[in-house]
Design a protein around this motif. Structure first.
Motif, PDB file in Angstrom:
ATOM      1  N   PRO A 149       6.840  28.666  49.013  1.00  0.00           N
ATOM      2  CA  PRO A 149       5.830  29.500  49.678  1.00  0.00           C
ATOM      3  C   PRO A 149       5.446  30.745  48.882  1.00  0.00           C
ATOM      4  O   PRO A 149       4.338  31.256  49.030  1.00  0.00           O
ATOM      5  CB  PRO A 149       6.502  29.891  50.999  1.00  0.00           C
ATOM      6  CG  PRO A 149       7.461  28.786  51.268  1.00  0.00           C
ATOM      7  CD  PRO A 149       7.973  28.373  49.924  1.00  0.00           C
ATOM      8  N   ARG A 151      -2.299  24.521  53.168  1.00  0.00           N
ATOM      9  CA  ARG A 151      -1.312  23.453  53.001  1.00  0.00           C
ATOM     10  C   ARG A 151      -1.467  22.394  54.095  1.00  0.00           C
ATOM     11  O   ARG A 151      -1.990  22.666  55.165  1.00  0.00           O
ATOM     12  CB  ARG A 151       0.103  24.029  53.007  1.00  0.00           C
ATOM     13  CG  ARG A 151       0.602  24.504  54.370  1.00  0.00           C
ATOM     14  CD  ARG A 151       1.853  25.369  54.183  1.00  0.00           C
ATOM     15  NE  ARG A 151       2.543  25.669  55.433  1.00  0.00           N
ATOM     16  CZ  ARG A 151       2.171  26.593  56.295  1.00  0.00           C
ATOM     17  NH1 ARG A 151       1.087  27.315  56.084  1.00  0.00           N
ATOM     18  NH2 ARG A 151       2.894  26.809  57.392  1.00  0.00           N
ATOM     19  N   ALA A 172       2.347  30.100  46.660  1.00  0.00           N
ATOM     20  CA  ALA A 172       1.226  29.396  47.304  1.00  0.00           C
ATOM     21  C   ALA A 172      -0.110  29.794  46.689  1.00  0.00           C
ATOM     22  O   ALA A 172      -1.031  28.976  46.594  1.00  0.00           O
ATOM     23  CB  ALA A 172       1.223  29.691  48.805  1.00  0.00           C
ATOM     24  N   MET A 214      -1.119  29.413  51.683  1.00  0.00           N
ATOM     25  CA  MET A 214      -0.347  28.794  52.757  1.00  0.00           C
ATOM     26  C   MET A 214      -1.260  28.236  53.842  1.00  0.00           C
ATOM     27  O   MET A 214      -0.941  27.226  54.473  1.00  0.00           O
ATOM     28  CB  MET A 214       0.623  29.817  53.355  1.00  0.00           C
ATOM     29  CG  MET A 214       1.785  30.170  52.444  1.00  0.00           C
ATOM     30  SD  MET A 214       2.911  28.783  52.173  1.00  0.00           S
ATOM     31  CE  MET A 214       3.813  28.792  53.740  1.00  0.00           C
ATOM     32  N   ALA A 219       4.416  23.087  51.626  1.00  0.00           N
ATOM     33  CA  ALA A 219       5.331  24.182  51.307  1.00  0.00           C
ATOM     34  C   ALA A 219       6.761  23.752  51.605  1.00  0.00           C
ATOM     35  O   ALA A 219       7.037  23.194  52.669  1.00  0.00           O
ATOM     36  CB  ALA A 219       4.979  25.421  52.123  1.00  0.00           C
ATOM     37  N   ASP A 223       4.755  21.330  56.119  1.00  0.00           N
ATOM     38  CA  ASP A 223       5.963  21.959  55.599  1.00  0.00           C
ATOM     39  C   ASP A 223       7.086  20.941  55.456  1.00  0.00           C
ATOM     40  O   ASP A 223       7.241  20.049  56.297  1.00  0.00           O
ATOM     41  CB  ASP A 223       6.461  23.063  56.535  1.00  0.00           C
ATOM     42  CG  ASP A 223       5.477  24.220  56.659  1.00  0.00           C
ATOM     43  OD1 ASP A 223       4.701  24.432  55.708  1.00  0.00           O
ATOM     44  OD2 ASP A 223       5.495  24.902  57.699  1.00  0.00           O
TER      45      ASP A 223
END
Length: 363
Positions: free
Chosen positions: A25, A98, A28, A95, A44, A101
């Protein structure tokens, strides 16, 4: 994306039907332009606990955290430097682009908190995938002790000690103790009467050519007073191998999530001395929620090393924490085996990746 990384991603996109970037992260911003490549996406890799991630995300989003205990803990801005806080803010754009996760945790342990992260209010339509909790310390970590002469001496010393009688003290590679903290730990270890291995070294630096590292000084006469009861290591030490040794009965840690994972996996209870970042939250999670550790200090409180070491190694309370962490270790290891919760989730992620013909690039 700029420079060689951008060139690489564009070249991969020309050769593969789908390309996915898995990134920290904190970088990013560097990979944010992957969103401009039609057949590419980014994930991430979240390297903190889901418990801590709930706190960080709700705080960043400005919404009320659903866990009352987390609301009592210091805000992110109070646990890191202004420079790092600003740097984290620079990653927001990347972020936001994205696709999901990959979280370094285990649903068998943190299912409640993963459910919160996957709730509509927080997830905002993003799909969260949970990777095996021990992805960085399982088969990738050597199971045999280091072959270097200095490390062999550590294990020779450990072999002479009684079962679960030694406390291992290490604060990671990014934490530097002050002279006062060194004094406090030394006095506490000396007065505790317990056996110990203490890794005492400066934090790793970004620039290895930045001059000679500070020499961390021990109190005068310390080594002579503790004698054969303790070992002080001045260089990197093989943490997983020390933790798994049967003579190791406790771990005093800064509570970085990787160290927590290693200690839990090895079935070793942890004495909590949080320093910064996610560590105060991890300390609450491990000592109060999982109850597999004891506090050396809580955030902003006085350190009581002697008392904490004795409690962890030589008390009924420490024995109970050890029993719980051994039970939790079995759960975590089971989750990573075939048919376990983490393994099933990882397998599902791989299957989807293969069916979409993705090429993965971890950065």
């Amino acid at each position: 994306m700029v420079g060689p990384l951008g060139d690489l991603m564009r070249s991969l996109a020309l050769k593969h039907r789908r390309v996915s970037v898995i990134h920290d992260p904190l970088i990013a911003y560097v990979v944010k332009d992957v969103a401009n490549i039609p057949n590419a996406e980014s994930y991430a890799f979240i390297c903190i606990s889901a418990y801590c991630q709930v706190k960080f995300i709700t705080e960043m989003m400005g919404i009320t955290c659903p866990i009352p205990r987390l609301r009592e803990l210091p805000p992110v801005s109070a646990t890191i430097s202004e420079e790092l806080y600003s740097f984290i803010g620079l990653q927001n754009e990347g972020m936001a682009l994205r696709s999901g996760d990959i979280i370094n945790t285990c649903r068998s342990v943190e299912g409640l908190f993963l459910d919160i992260l996957e709730s509509k209010e927080i997830a905002e339509g993003l799909k969260s995938w949970v990777l095996v909790i021990l992805v960085a310390i399982g088969p990738l970590i050597p199971v045999k002790p280091s072959k270097s002469e200095s490390h062999n001496e550590i294990f020779k010393w450990l072999e002479k000690q009684a079962l679960r009688s030694v406390i291992f003290i290490s604060f990671g590679t990014t934490t530097t103790l002050t002279d006062h903290e060194v004094q406090v730990i030394a006095e506490g270890l000396e007065q505790s009467g317990q056996k110990f291995i203490w890794v005492l070294r400066e934090a790793d630096t970004a620039n290895v050519f930045n001059g000679e590292a500070r020499k961390v000084e021990l109190p005068e006469g310390f080594k002579g007073r503790v004698g054969e009861r303790g070992v002080v290591v001045r260089e990197w030490a093989p943490q997983p191998e020390i933790l798994v040794h049967p003579s190791t009965g406790g771990f005093m840690s800064h509570y970085g999530w990787n160290s927590c994972n290693e200690s839990i996996n090895m079935g070793v209870p942890i004495a909590a001395w949080p320093m910064h970042s996610d560590q105060p939250t991890n300390a609450v999670f491990v000592t109060e929620v999982l109850k597999v550790g004891l506090p050396v200090r809580r955030w902003g409180e006085v350190v009581t090393v002697e008392y904490a070491v004795r409690r962890l190694i030589a008390s009924e309370e420490g024995g109970e924490a050890r029993k719980r962490v051994e039970e939790l270790a079995a759960v975590v290891r089971g989750a990573t085996e075939e048919g376990g919760a983490s393994r099933l989730e990882l397998d599902a992620f791989i299957v989807i990746s293969l069916t979409r013909n993705m090429h993965y690039f971890a950065y």
